[in-house]
Every structure is written in structure tokens, then in C-alpha cells.
Design a protein around this motif. Structure first.
Motif, PDB file in Angstrom:
ATOM      1  N   ILE B  14       0.821  -1.216   0.000  1.00  0.00           N
ATOM      2  CA  ILE B  14       0.000   0.000   0.000  1.00  0.00           C
ATOM      3  C   ILE B  14       0.856   1.268   0.000  1.00  0.00           C
ATOM      4  CG2 ILE B  14      -0.252   0.036   2.529  1.00  0.00           C
ATOM      5  CD1 ILE B  14      -3.067   0.888   0.135  1.00  0.00           C
ATOM      6  N   TYR B  19      -3.533   8.116  -2.581  1.00  0.00           N
ATOM      7  CA  TYR B  19      -4.961   8.381  -2.758  1.00  0.00           C
ATOM      8  C   TYR B  19      -5.132   9.713  -3.470  1.00  0.00           C
ATOM      9  CZ  TYR B  19      -9.576   9.939  -1.155  1.00  0.00           C
ATOM     10  OH  TYR B  19     -10.849  10.414  -1.080  1.00  0.00           O
ATOM     11  N   LEU B  20      -6.007   9.773  -4.478  1.00  0.00           N
ATOM     12  CA  LEU B  20      -6.188  11.021  -5.223  1.00  0.00           C
ATOM     13  C   LEU B  20      -7.556  11.659  -5.039  1.00  0.00           C
ATOM     14  CD1 LEU B  20      -4.512  10.126  -8.651  1.00  0.00           C
ATOM     15  CD2 LEU B  20      -3.511  11.358  -6.743  1.00  0.00           C
ATOM     16  N   GLY B  21      -8.512  10.936  -4.459  1.00  0.00           N
ATOM     17  CA  GLY B  21      -9.821  11.543  -4.231  1.00  0.00           C
ATOM     18  C   GLY B  21     -10.962  10.736  -4.811  1.00  0.00           C
ATOM     19  N   GLU B  22     -12.183  11.117  -4.404  1.00  0.00           N
ATOM     20  CA  GLU B  22     -13.384  10.437  -4.879  1.00  0.00           C
ATOM     21  C   GLU B  22     -13.564  10.635  -6.378  1.00  0.00           C
ATOM     22  OE1 GLU B  22     -16.860  11.907  -2.863  1.00  0.00           O
ATOM     23  OE2 GLU B  22     -15.937  11.585  -0.903  1.00  0.00           O
ATOM     24  N   PHE B  41     -14.276  21.344  -4.096  1.00  0.00           N
ATOM     25  CA  PHE B  41     -14.148  21.228  -2.635  1.00  0.00           C
ATOM     26  C   PHE B  41     -15.059  20.195  -1.981  1.00  0.00           C
ATOM     27  CE2 PHE B  41     -13.017  25.788  -3.410  1.00  0.00           C
ATOM     28  CZ  PHE B  41     -11.671  25.633  -3.177  1.00  0.00           C
ATOM     29  N   GLU B  43     -17.243  17.035  -0.858  1.00  0.00           N
ATOM     30  CA  GLU B  43     -17.007  15.593  -0.915  1.00  0.00           C
ATOM     31  C   GLU B  43     -18.278  14.891  -0.464  1.00  0.00           C
ATOM     32  OE1 GLU B  43     -13.958  14.267  -1.633  1.00  0.00           O
ATOM     33  OE2 GLU B  43     -12.712  16.061  -1.537  1.00  0.00           O
ATOM     34  N   ASN B  45     -17.901  11.843   0.802  1.00  0.00           N
ATOM     35  CA  ASN B  45     -17.249  11.346   2.016  1.00  0.00           C
ATOM     36  C   ASN B  45     -18.097  10.312   2.756  1.00  0.00           C
ATOM     37  OD1 ASN B  45     -15.174  11.303   3.898  1.00  0.00           O
ATOM     38  ND2 ASN B  45     -16.058  12.929   5.142  1.00  0.00           N
ATOM     39  N   GLU B  52     -12.855   5.529  -5.814  1.00  0.00           N
ATOM     40  CA  GLU B  52     -11.828   6.564  -5.638  1.00  0.00           C
ATOM     41  C   GLU B  52     -10.747   6.439  -6.702  1.00  0.00           C
ATOM     42  OE1 GLU B  52     -11.797   6.444  -0.767  1.00  0.00           O
ATOM     43  OE2 GLU B  52     -10.577   5.030  -1.896  1.00  0.00           O
ATOM     44  N   ARG B  67     -13.743   0.883  -2.427  1.00  0.00           N
ATOM     45  CA  ARG B  67     -13.250   0.605  -1.083  1.00  0.00           C
ATOM     46  C   ARG B  67     -14.378   0.818  -0.088  1.00  0.00           C
ATOM     47  NH1 ARG B  67     -10.057   3.490   2.615  1.00  0.00           N
ATOM     48  NH2 ARG B  67     -10.671   5.427   1.622  1.00  0.00           N
TER      49      ARG B  67
END
Lengths: 413, 95
Positions: B14, B19-22, B41, B43, B45, B52, B67
Motif C-alpha cells: 500500500i 490516494y487522489l480523491g473520490e 471542494f 465531498e 465522504n 476513488e 473501497r
């Protein structure tokens, strides 16, 4: 109190008084409902009752009192931030913290230690100087100091040049302090309940009741409750609760881990922080070294601990204090942090009427507990944000006026 | 979660990934500032399954991970041209 202990030592029938009354029955309606029984929520409840005379207040907590990030932070209080908005806000918090034991009649064990943010690169020196100048301009005691002065303040620190990141200087902030975090929450809870605030633990909010654009109450695991105004102060679940209320937040939920060593004789007075090495260390009143680092590399709603974190943290810590190599780690834990894009919190109004928010406290929320309480109490009581928290409004993102505090986060993220 | 199955490189540690974002739908280029601010901005979340963007740093390979954010488990990894993630990416293309 100590005299009462002596006086009653032979009287087994005398029990110490309970700090909090038993959980009351849930009423049908309250003037204000605060969702989240952590430091921020309890402080707000206390100041609502004390400063604004609003005593028909219920604090709803899903778990036990102050069991979230209030119990999981590393208890550091400081005001050496980067933006003038941030510095003013946290300076007020430090002022309130200093008198809090008297205010609440509850010893929060405020211990002023001095706070050293080590700089290992030219860029870090530049940020330190910038922070020092902004701080001094706003009457906050901060100074950029060199290795000689660092050696005088903390002779235990490894200042050798034979390491990967030699220490070039530091931002020294003498008012930096550590506080007994549980005592802050319990002190506020006790003082608030004396003023008539109801504290409901084990009461989960499962939905927000709305009438058009207006919030009118909450659905809980113990039934439906109506409220004139609602404040959400639920670090780690902010996005989920906001989703129930019907709006989104600019928040990623990411765990932040920390650990403590076995107790040692007191040897470390100042709080040591290094952004480049992703580590911060202080010694608690019990002698344990309290150590923390950067947030986890990806979002998660689970407070599990990882070996990767401990391994990385210890490697870096031993660069600063090589003689601690034989000391054992005793406990490790995680808190769930609300990370915002600009490393500043979100406080004040929301798109939903009568629904207020206190979120986005990332890795820096504990030190704001008292000031958050006074400002949010005023905001909820008057229905509009105070000048001190206006810059932290949720709508700053849609106007592109963020408040970049990344440079003052205790460790690089 | 210690190992991630990269669609290009197979199972890797890992720590080799970032991680780059949703995965979100981008607004059209001529959308207003509010829509763009929302995209940049805000999310979702979620506490639960989420798609992702991730990158394998060593090979600079970008792909999609599904995930569960409650249990820290990977439900699947997909190439960008995988038909299973095509509906998610439909909104990403400007007209």
C-alpha cells in the motif's frame, strides 16, 4: 476537597459526590439541541446557559461523554498560527484556557511548557519567520530562534549535523501548554448541568427533521425531539450528519493516530514539534511521552491502529531523541479527523435554517474548545456568526476565500 | 489494508500508492463558479463503499479503487476503461 478526604477517611458511608446527574428522560422539545457530547458541544452548552440565559438545552451523545476526539487528542494548546484570523481566534482560546480551572471550579491541570516547532529546511525557516511576525503583530509571544537558543531551552534534543534533517532553527512559542483533556470536557459538563443543561449519553441521532428549508428537530434512538435551534458538533461524523440535514461538506474523514510511551521521570519540559519529521512529543504529568504524527494516507471511518504509523513515528522520534531507543510504547490509538482543504475549521451557519455547524476541526480542534464554546453559543443565541468566526463560514468555499493554515498545522500532512 | 491489487502491476504494498480523491462528475467548462467550487471542494465522504482515484507512484499508473471506508477493505480495482466503471465516468467528458 483534600480536607474532605481527610475528614471522611474513616466513614465508609460518605461517598464523593457524583460529577454529573443521572441521564434524565428525553423531553418533547428544547430551545437548543447540541448533537455531540464532546468538548466543543459541552462548552457551547455551558456558555449558552451562562452568557445567554438559554438553559433549556440538551446535549445528545451517541456513545459516552467526551469519548471521541476529546479523549484522543494530544492535549496541546497554542496560538502560533499563520493567518491573522487563525491567530486571533486561538489567542482568545489560550486566554480562556488559562482561567478555565477557576471558571469551572474543576482542575484542568493547565501546564505551560513552551512550544518549539523545529525547522529543518529553508522553507520551514521562512514559514517560521512569517508565523513569528504575524504572531507578534497580534501580541502573541512567538520568536524565531537559532540552535544555540534551542540548546538552552531543550538540552536533551539532538542538534547534531550528522543526521538526515539537521535542526536549523525553531519557532519558539512560550505560552504553548498541555492540558488534561478529559478534565476540560468533564468540567464543562459538570458546570453546564449545574446551570440546567441536560446531557443525554447513549442517545444517537438518526435523522434531522426539516420543514422546508428549516430544521425543526431530530430523530433519535430514544424517540423524536423538537428544537428551536440545532448545532452539530460531531467530529468524525460531520459529513454523515450533514447528509441527514441535507447538505454536503468539503471534508475528508481521515484517522489521526497517536501513542504514549511507558512513564519516565520528568525530563522534557517543552513541547517539541517537527513538521519535516512528522512528529510531535510532550511529556505528560504522568511521565508518559505523548507522541503523534501525520494523518493516515487515505480516508477511513475506522479507528484502527497500524504498525506503519508507529514504525515511521519512532524512526523520526529517535532522530530527535536517540537515547529513547530502549523505551517501550505502551498504548496506541486513533481519532477520526475531519480534514478540510484549507486546514481551517468550519463554524457558523449552514444552508439549512436554524441548523448550525461546528466541523472540519481536523487535527487541531482540542485547543479551540473554550473559544469555540463562547463563539458558537453567541452564534446560536443570536442566529448570526460572531466577528471572530465569520472567516470560518462554510460558504467561504463557494466564494473561493479559503483560510490557508496548512503552514501552521503541527506536522506536515 | 496492506496490499492493493494494481490493475497494471498486480499486488503491491500500500505504501507504493497514493490516494487522489473520490470519483466525481466534472461540471461543463462553462459552468458557474458555484458548480466549480462544489466540484473542487465538496465531498460525498461516505461511510461505506466508495469509488476513488488512486495512483501507483512508481509507474505513475492511475486507476479506480472501490473501497469500504468503514472496514478498510478493498472491494475491487478497475482500469479506467473497465466497462464496470464506465457509468461513473460518463459525466467526466466534456461535450
Amino acid at each position: 476537597m483534600p480536607f474532605a478526604l481527610l475528614r471522611n477517611r474513616r466513614r465508609p458511608d460518605v461517598r464523593p459526590p457524583r460529577i454529573l446527574p443521572d441521564r434524565p428522560a428525553l423531553a418533547h422539545t428544547y430551545d437548543v439541541i447540541i448533537v455531540g457530547g464532546g468538548g466543543h458541544g459541552l462548552a457551547t452548552a455551558y456558555y449558552l446557559a451562562k452568557h445567554h440565559g438559554i438553559r433549556n438545552v440538551a446535549v445528545l451523545e451517541r456513545g459516552y461523554l467526551a469519548g471521541g476526539n476529546t479523549a484522543r487528542n494530544t492535549a496541546i494548546v497554542r496560538s502560533n498560527y499563520l493567518t491573522p484570523e487563525g491567530v486571533k481566534f486561538y489567542a482568545e482560546s489560550v486566554r480562556l484556557f488559562k482561567q478555565l480551572s477557576h471558571e469551572l471550579d474543576f482542575n484542568i491541570m493547565y501546564s505551560e511548557r513552551g512550544h518549539l516547532t523545529l525547522a529543518h529546511t529553508d522553507a520551514a525557516i521562512r514559514t517560521s519567520r512569517w508565523r513569528a511576525e504575524v504572531n507578534k503583530h497580534l501580541s502573541v509571544n512567538s520568536e524565531l530562534i537559532g540552535p544555540d537558543e534551542i540548546r538552552r531551552i531543550c538540552p536533551q534534543l539532538n542538534l547534531s549535523n550528522e543526521v538526515r534533517y539537521p535542526v536549523l532553527g525553531a519557532l519558539y512559542h512560550p505560552p504553548g501548554a498541555i492540558v488534561r483533556h478529559d478534565a476540560v470536557a468533564w468540567g464543562y459538563a459538570a458546570a453546564a448541568s449545574r446551570l440546567g443543561v441536560e446531557i443525554h449519553v447513549d442517545t444517537e441521532v438518526t435523522g434531522i427533521l426539516r420543514e422546508g428549508q428549516r430544521a425543526i428537530g431530530v430523530e433519535t434512538s430514544r424517540g423524536r425531539v423538537h428544537a428551536g435551534r440545532i448545532l452539530q458538533a460531531v467530529a468524525g461524523s460531520s459529513s454523515r450528519l450533514a447528509d441527514m440535514a441535507g447538505f454536503r461538506l468539503p471534508i475528508r474523514t481521515i484517522p489521526l493516530q497517536a501513542c504514549v510511551s511507558q512513564p519516565l521521570k520528568p525530563f522534557l519540559d517543552p513541547i517539541i514539534v517537527s513538521g519535516s519529521l512528522h512528529v510531535y512529543i510532550s511529556q505528560s504529568a504522568r511521565g508518559e511521552l505523548v507522541m503523534g504524527g501525520a494523518i493516515d494516507p487515505y480516508p477511513l471511518y475506522s479507528s484502527r491502529s497500524t504498525l506503519d504509523f508507529t514504525e515511521g513515528l519512532m524512526g523520526h522520534m529517535l532522530e530527535l531523541f536517540p537515547f529513547l531507543a530502549e523505551v517501550k510504547v505502551m498504548r496506541q490509538w486513533a481519532g477520526i479527523a475531519d480534514m478540510t482543504p484549507d486546514f481551517s475549521p468550519i463554524m457558523g451557519l449552514t444552508p439549512v435554517e436554524n441548523y448550525f455547524i461546528d466541523a472540519g476541526w481536523g487535527t487541531w480542534g482540542f485547543k479551540a474548545t473554550p473559544v469555540c464554546g463562547t463563539q458558537l453559543a453567541a452564534t446560536v443565541a443570536h442566529g448570526r456568526p460572531t466577528t471572530l468566526i465569520e472567516p470560518f463560514a462554510l460558504e467561504r468555499f463557494s466564494r473561493f476565500v479559503q483560510l490557508g493554515e496548512r503552514g501552521a498545522a503541527s506536522v506536515g500532512h | 489494508m496492506k496490499i492493493l491489487h494494481c490493475p497494471l502491476n498486480g499486488p503491491r504494498n500500500i505504501s507504493e500508492f497514493a490516494y487522489l480523491g473520490e470519483v466525481k462528475s466534472a461540471p461543463f467548462p462553462d459552468a458557474g463558479t458555484v458548480e466549480w467550487a462544489d466540484f473542487v471542494f465538496m465531498e460525498r465522504n461516505p461511510a461505506g463503499p466508495v469509488h476513488e482515484w488512486w495512483i501507483h507512484l512508481a509507474t505513475n499508473y492511475v486507476f479506480i479503487v472501490e473501497r469500504d471506508t468503514r472496514s478498510d477493505t478493498v472491494l475491487g480495482t478497475y482500469r479506467v476503461d473497465d466497462p464496470r466503471v464506465a457509468p461513473l465516468l460518463a459525466g467526466q467528458v466534456a461535450p
